[in-house]
Design a protein around this motif. Structure first.
Motif, PDB file in Angstrom:
ATOM      1  N   ILE A 168      -3.294   0.783  -3.679  1.00  0.00           N
ATOM      2  CA  ILE A 168      -3.081  -0.618  -3.315  1.00  0.00           C
ATOM      3  C   ILE A 168      -2.592  -1.385  -4.541  1.00  0.00           C
ATOM      4  O   ILE A 168      -3.229  -1.365  -5.595  1.00  0.00           O
ATOM      5  CB  ILE A 168      -4.377  -1.246  -2.780  1.00  0.00           C
ATOM      6  N   VAL A 169      -1.458  -2.046  -4.402  1.00  0.00           N
ATOM      7  CA  VAL A 169      -0.937  -2.932  -5.442  1.00  0.00           C
ATOM      8  C   VAL A 169      -1.256  -4.347  -4.989  1.00  0.00           C
ATOM      9  O   VAL A 169      -0.866  -4.757  -3.896  1.00  0.00           O
ATOM     10  CB  VAL A 169       0.589  -2.745  -5.630  1.00  0.00           C
TER      11      VAL A 169
ATOM     12  N   VAL B  76       0.858  -1.187   0.000  1.00  0.00           N
ATOM     13  CA  VAL B  76       0.000   0.000   0.000  1.00  0.00           C
ATOM     14  C   VAL B  76       0.890   1.231   0.000  1.00  0.00           C
ATOM     15  O   VAL B  76       1.823   1.340   0.795  1.00  0.00           O
ATOM     16  CB  VAL B  76      -0.933   0.018   1.243  1.00  0.00           C
ATOM     17  N   HIS B  77       0.624   2.161  -0.927  1.00  0.00           N
ATOM     18  CA  HIS B  77       1.374   3.420  -1.026  1.00  0.00           C
ATOM     19  C   HIS B  77       0.422   4.561  -0.685  1.00  0.00           C
ATOM     20  O   HIS B  77      -0.726   4.570  -1.118  1.00  0.00           O
ATOM     21  CB  HIS B  77       1.915   3.630  -2.442  1.00  0.00           C
ATOM     22  N   ILE B  78       0.901   5.512   0.057  1.00  0.00           N
ATOM     23  CA  ILE B  78       0.102   6.696   0.377  1.00  0.00           C
ATOM     24  C   ILE B  78       0.283   7.689  -0.752  1.00  0.00           C
ATOM     25  O   ILE B  78       1.410   8.022  -1.140  1.00  0.00           O
ATOM     26  CB  ILE B  78       0.527   7.297   1.730  1.00  0.00           C
TER      27      ILE B  78
END
Length: 66
Positions: A32-33, A23-25
């Motif tokens: 979400i990958v 998860v990247h902000i």
């Protein structure tokens, strides 16, 4: 609809069961990958599209066959 702890929208065109990789902000969103584990689609159903603050459909009446 609730199945095996996963939420599924009734009458949806497609759904994906995924495993989160990371998860990247991204500002006020989370990106979400994920890896798709399973998917199901219903090509006979029309998609519901939300754009420009309203729901729209697809109009293929102008599409010409090759």
């Amino acid at each position: 609809m609730q199945r095996a702890g996963l939420t599924q929208v009734n009458h949806c065109v497609a759904y994906y069961k995924c495993k989160t990789g990371c998860v990247h902000i991204g500002g006020d969103h989370n990106i979400i990958v994920a890896k798709i584990i399973n998917l199901k689609n219903h090509p006979e159903r029309e998609p519901l599209i939300f754009t420009r603050s309203k729901f729209v459909g697809l109009d293929f009446s102008e599409v010409k066959a090759n």
